[in-house]
Design an enzyme around this catalytic site. Structure first.
Site: not given
Length: 98
Positions: A12-13
């Site tokens: 996600s990051t």
């Protein structure tokens, strides 16, 4: 020759890495007799519908160039049950190692 599969890994990051997922899925594919034809990695929110790598994997599945999509867990593919059902309705087999 086993089934043709694509590995799909997502984080996600930007400070996260897909490498653990890819390593585990590669081992899973070897144990299961899958012929991995591509590894697709992505850094994107699971809530986003516009994920380039996931769309490429879906295109391969729809073109019947792969038989299975390997993911480390279903949350890597999508964040909602509806998203998963929509994918399955496109006649894809999603295989989860976990």
């Amino acid at each position: 020759m086993g089934q043709r599969a694509a590995i799909y890994a997502r984080v996600s990051t930007s400070d996260q890495s897909c490498e653990r997922q890819v390593t585990e899925l590669t081992a899973f594919a070897e144990r299961g007799g899958y012929d991995v034809v591509g590894v697709f990695k992505e850094k994107a929110s699971g809530a986003s519908d516009n994920r380039v790598a996931r769309n490429r994997v879906l295109d391969l599945a729809q073109a019947r160039q792969i038989d299975a999509i390997l993911v480390s867990e279903l949350s890597r593919w999508g964040r909602s049950t509806q998203d998963l059902l929509d994918t399955l309705n496109r006649h894809c087999q999603v295989v989860c190692d976990g």
